[in-house]
Design an enzyme around this catalytic site. Structure first.
Site, PDB file in Angstrom:
ATOM      1  N   ASP A 405       1.206  -1.357   0.124  1.00 25.59           N
ATOM      2  CA  ASP A 405      -0.199   0.232   0.327  1.00 25.59           C
ATOM      3  C   ASP A 405       0.763   1.532  -0.092  1.00 25.59           C
ATOM      4  OD1 ASP A 405      -2.155   2.015   0.511  1.00 25.59           O
ATOM      5  OD2 ASP A 405      -2.228   1.331   2.200  1.00 25.59           O
ATOM      6  N   GLU A 408       3.190   4.610  -3.480  1.00 30.79           N
ATOM      7  CA  GLU A 408       2.369   5.677  -5.210  1.00 30.79           C
ATOM      8  C   GLU A 408       4.137   5.897  -5.280  1.00 30.79           C
ATOM      9  OE1 GLU A 408      -0.221   5.390  -2.747  1.00 30.79           O
ATOM     10  OE2 GLU A 408      -1.084   4.410  -4.499  1.00 30.79           O
ATOM     11  N   ASP A 482      -9.100   3.678  -2.048  1.00 32.40           N
ATOM     12  CA  ASP A 482     -10.047   3.761  -1.699  1.00 32.40           C
ATOM     13  C   ASP A 482     -11.869   4.307  -1.904  1.00 32.40           C
ATOM     14  OD1 ASP A 482      -8.210   3.703   0.718  1.00 32.40           O
ATOM     15  OD2 ASP A 482      -7.545   5.452   0.713  1.00 32.40           O
TER      16      ASP A 482
HETATM   17  O1  MIG Z   1      -5.673   5.253   4.095  1.00 30.61           O
HETATM   18  O2  MIG Z   1      -3.623   1.289   5.733  1.00 30.61           O
HETATM   19  O3  MIG Z   1      -5.896   2.498   0.172  1.00 30.61           O
HETATM   20  O4  MIG Z   1      -6.671   0.040   1.983  1.00 30.61           O
HETATM   21  O5  MIG Z   1      -6.658   0.075   4.912  1.00 30.61           O
HETATM   22  C1  MIG Z   1      -4.424   4.837   4.884  1.00 30.61           C
HETATM   23  C2  MIG Z   1      -5.011   1.552   5.577  1.00 30.61           C
HETATM   24  C3  MIG Z   1      -4.217   4.059   4.179  1.00 30.61           C
HETATM   25  C4  MIG Z   1      -5.315   2.883   2.292  1.00 30.61           C
HETATM   26  C5  MIG Z   1      -5.425   1.826   1.467  1.00 30.61           C
HETATM   27  C6  MIG Z   1      -6.485   1.341   2.345  1.00 30.61           C
HETATM   28  C7  MIG Z   1      -5.907   0.848   3.859  1.00 30.61           C
HETATM   29  C8  MIG Z   1      -4.863   2.172   4.897  1.00 30.61           C
HETATM   30  N1  MIG Z   1      -4.694   2.759   3.414  1.00 30.61           N
END
Ligand code: MIG
Length: 816
Positions: A405, A408, A482
């Site tokens: 995650d 980017e 998200d």
């Molecule tokens: O929003 O790790 O897209 O699936 O639950 C903050 C916490 C960071 C973004 C991800 C989401 C995940 C969340 N992350």
């Protein structure tokens, strides 16, 4: 208050004093090199290279430079030595391979591509360039053309009329049609004109723009800064173009079969007890589930490669207990390494010089969950190996799936990402983050994949990533970030994931039920119904939102969710075979109708229904309270999965959609393989295989090839897999024969019997199967060979022991 900066000259396009925006001018000189032709134009150099008979590379460089390096998207061994002839006269240059002819006009560098039949495929009308800045390539189009691909974008299926930006972005909100960039950037567009398709892939890791909106006679593809290195891919069909594109950028490795099951996630299951209770609930309630995801709260203050000792006292024990119940644990791993002088990963990162730095030598620190953090430089091979190796922490516990995650990379600052002037080592050719931004996520996932592969030996890793670039399909699955618990977002997930598939990424899905916001019971039902037919099937929801597990809204919702999750498991051999096809030829698993029915203009903009493979047509319900929906059925005959009702295609039909059903159709001619429902995908425990045969053999010969292997190891790469072909055809006397044989045989399935279920047979009670004894449906379950007739269902069931490796049997109508 604004200052004079508000009217800074750079804010007004066209008044830039930096460089002159202009055409690249006439071709002044042509050089033929071994693998490419260089056209030296007045203001730029263009390198033309045929990397495959069907792929032309057009690399537009500043000044006199000649470079042929690619990004990591392009497979190093994808280039073939293609024979290309060159002829020139005063006006034109003509390059030809077996599959295409390229004609360049000398005076203004217009470029036309023709296919093997001599038909014009595409015209590059002009190149407009700012030295050292933007390059804008204009491709001819008609207003009625269609555009597909472009990776992960909001909006509908056909991208005609849209403009998109390629710049990996963490967009928590809003995912609305006007959002130009999300987490994944795939600078790839398929252009369909008059039924002919080609693709343009821009291999550029910096920012780029695809504009199919502003001009009706051309679309424009722009790099915001730097060179323009593109591939024009020609083919007979969309399918052929995707095959070529994925030959260039790679295809997915067959994922572990368990990752095609149902995944449950939540931000966050925050303690060992909570996780164990969750697992127990699935098993007690009899809801199949293969994976539980651990979001950021499993870590010790968000330090990657740690578990919080209080909340997860015995992670290894937890993982082992879960595995014994058939679950796989998928922990999240973000790229940011907490700046903490007492933390071993940070210490090593600094000591071994693993983090991205500014040119002056200071480590770039950005704020994410753990506070200030360093970011590994994945453009450096040694760093990637280091990072991959760190996953031993997880694999030692029995973990084989990782969720990437924030790659980017997302950073909590004004630009939302790494500063553009941060340097990447890039294998000894340092570049700025601005130039390589879109590669960061994919390179992280690549490092993780390669590390996991090394650590797991012969076991397949599963990887999930949020960010990516062209080629990300090689490393795993992508989820669309998200989204929200909005009906609109459920609806949007269809074209988004369809276009991912057309962009070479077959393993994708959206958070089922929606991530942020509160799901309603009905939305969860409808979304789970649809999700069962998505390549990646995960329910995930955010901190603070209403609970979203299938049992969160009482018995009815739970029952319907269970029914559809079970359906996914029943279809597992069908789904798995589709993944095999994707791994071999790049074919999407989830397909827009226009991919299979390109001649049917009515399919070209269908965003609200889709195909899973060739044989299942899925028409989800996207609004509350709706109990009927219109479905377009393309040519052929289709059966309503729930009622067996038969429909003639090329029609719009109105069908029932009670809450516990989602409109689903099966193509006549389909031979659908099914396994009994398992609580978790385990091919070594499958007890029987059933082929459900839809259609009338009098109309056409039907055939299907099932793919099977152990689902967990890499043994299939050594030939330990099966391809079992089933053929169903009419015999002269109003009967039908079924033949099955192995095209490849290298795996011994666990099941003991094979059942062939013939549906929709006319005068079913008169059927006899030669050489088989007729018994009742109940009796058949305990026999190894025989047949039964189910008059009410209009079905004939024929059963054979699984050790019969090759067979042909015939059923006939008895003469009365
Ligand atoms: O929003 O790790 O897209 O699936 O639950 C903050 C916490 C960071 C973004 C991800 C989401 C995940 C969340 N992350």
């Amino acid at each position: 208050m604004q200052t004079s900066e508000a009217i800074h000259p750079d804010k007004h396009a066209g008044t830039s004093v930096g460089g002159e925006r202009g055409k690249i001018g006439a071709v002044r000189c042509v050089e033929q090199h071994t693998s490419y032709v260089a056209l030296i134009c007045e203001y730029a150099t263009v390198l033309l290279q045929c990397v495959h008979a069907q792929i032309l590379r057009v690399n537009i460089l500043d000044g006199q430079e000649q470079r042929l390096d690619t990004t990591a998207a392009v497979l190093p061994d994808a280039f073939e030595a293609v024979r290309m002839s060159l002829t020139e006269d005063d006006a034109q240059l003509i390059l030809a391979t077996d599959a295409m002819t390229v004609v360049v006009e000398r005076d203004d560098f217009a470029l036309c591509v023709y296919d093997a039949q001599g038909a014009l495929v595409t015209t590059l009308c002009e190149v407009v360039k700012v030295p050292g800045g933007q390059t804008d390539v204009r491709m001819k189009r008609d207003p009625a053309d269609h555009f597909y691909g472009l990776g992960e974008k909001t909006g509908f299926l056909d991208k005609n009329g849209e403009t998109y930006r390629m710049w990996n972005s963490d967009v928590y909100s809003p995912h609305v049609p006007e959002i130009k960039a999300l987490y994944v950037s795939i600078p790839y567009v398929m252009h369909v004109h008059d039924g002919h398709t080609y693709a343009l892939f821009l291999d550029h890791a910096g920012e780029s723009v695809f504009d199919m909106q502003q001009h009706s006679d051309y679309y424009s593809v722009q790099t915001v800064k730097g060179d323009f290195d593109a591939y024009v891919i020609v083919g007979d069909s969309m399918i052929d173009v995707i095959r070529e594109y994925t030959a260039l950028t790679g295809r997915l490795h067959l994922p572990p079969a368990w990752s095609l099951g149902y995944h449950q996630s939540r931000y966050s299951y925050a303690s060992q007890t909570e996780v164990m209770d969750l697992a127990t609930s699935f098993r007690e309630k009899g809801i199949p589930c293969d994976a539980i995801h651990l979001d950021i709260h499993y870590m010790d203050e968000y330090r990657v490669f740690t578990f919080d000792k209080q909340r997860f006292a015995d992670p290894k024990g937890m993982v082992h207990t879960l595995m014994s119940q058939g679950f796989h644990v998928v922990p999240i791993v973000d790229p940011g390494v907490k700046r903490d002088p007492r933390y071993d990963i940070y210490q090593e990162g600094i000591a071994q010089d693993r983090f991205c730095k500014r040119i002056e030598g200071d480590v770039f620190l950005g704020a994410v969950w753990p506070g200030e953090s360093g970011f590994p430089d994945f453009t450096d091979d040694a760093t990637s190996v280091w990072w991959g190796e760190k996953h031993r922490f997880y694999t030692d516990m029995g973990i084989s799936g990782i969720w990437n995650d924030m790659n980017e990379p997302a950073i909590f600052n004004e630009s939302k990402t790494m500063d553009l002037d941060v340097m990447h080592r890039n294998h000894g050719h340092p570049k700025t983050h601005e130039e390589l931004h879109n590669l960061y996520g994919m390179l992280m996932t690549k490092a993780t994949y390669e590390g996991m592969r090394q650590l797991l030996g012969n076991q397949r890793p599963f990887l999930l990533t949020r960010a990516g670039y062209a080629g990300v399909q090689r490393y795993g699955a992508v989820w669309t970030g998200d989204n929200r618990s909005f009906w609109e977002h459920m609806e949007m997930a269809v074209p988004m994931v369809l276009n991912m598939g057309l962009s070479g990424v077959p393993f994708a899905g959206a958070d089922i039920g929606g991530f942020a916001h509160d799901v309603s019971p009905e939305l969860l039902v409808r979304w789970t119904q649809m999700g069962a037919f998505f390549p990646f099937f995960r329910n995930h929801s955010a901190l603070g939102s209403v609970r979203q597990e299938p049992w969160s809204f009482g018995a009815q919702v739970e029952q319907i969710c269970r029914k559809f999750i079970e359906l996914r498991y029943r279809m597992m051999p069908y789904v798995y075979t589709l993944f095999y096809e994707a791994s071999q030829v790049g074919m999407p698993v989830m397909r827009p109708l226009c991919l299979e029915y390109p001649q049917d203009e009515r399919t070209s903009q269908l965003s609200d229904q889709f195909l899973l493979g060739r044989d299942l047509l899925v028409a989800p319900v996207f609004r509350p309270g709706v109990r009927k929906r219109m479905v377009y059925l393309p040519s052929g005959t289709w059966y309503n999965y729930w009622t067996d009702e038969e429909y003639t295609g090329e029609h719009y039909v109105l069908v029932d959609a009670p809450l516990d059903e989602m409109p689903l159709f099966v193509r006549s001619g389909a031979i659908l393989p099914e396994y009994p429902v398992q609580s978790a995908v385990q091919f070594d425990c499958v007890s029987s295989l059933q082929f459900v045969i839809y259609g009338d053999p009098q109309e056409a010969v039907q055939s299907y090839v099932l793919y099977e292997d152990d689902g967990i190891s890499f043994d299939h790469e050594l030939g330990l897999y099966n391809e079992l072909e089933v053929t169903y055809e009419a015999t002269v006397d109003d009967g039908a024969s079924v033949t099955y044989r192995y095209l490849q045989q290298g795996y011994l399935p666990a099941y003991r019997s094979r059942v062939f279920c013939f549906t929709r047979i006319r005068a079913v009670e008169q059927i006899a199967v030669e050489g088989f004894t007729c018994v009742t449906v109940e009796q058949l379950t305990s026999m190894s060979k025989g047949y039964a007739i189910d008059v009410d269902a209009g079905e004939v069931l024929v059963k054979l022991p699984a050790d019969v490796m090759e067979a042909r049997f015939v059923w006939r109508r008895q003469k009365s």
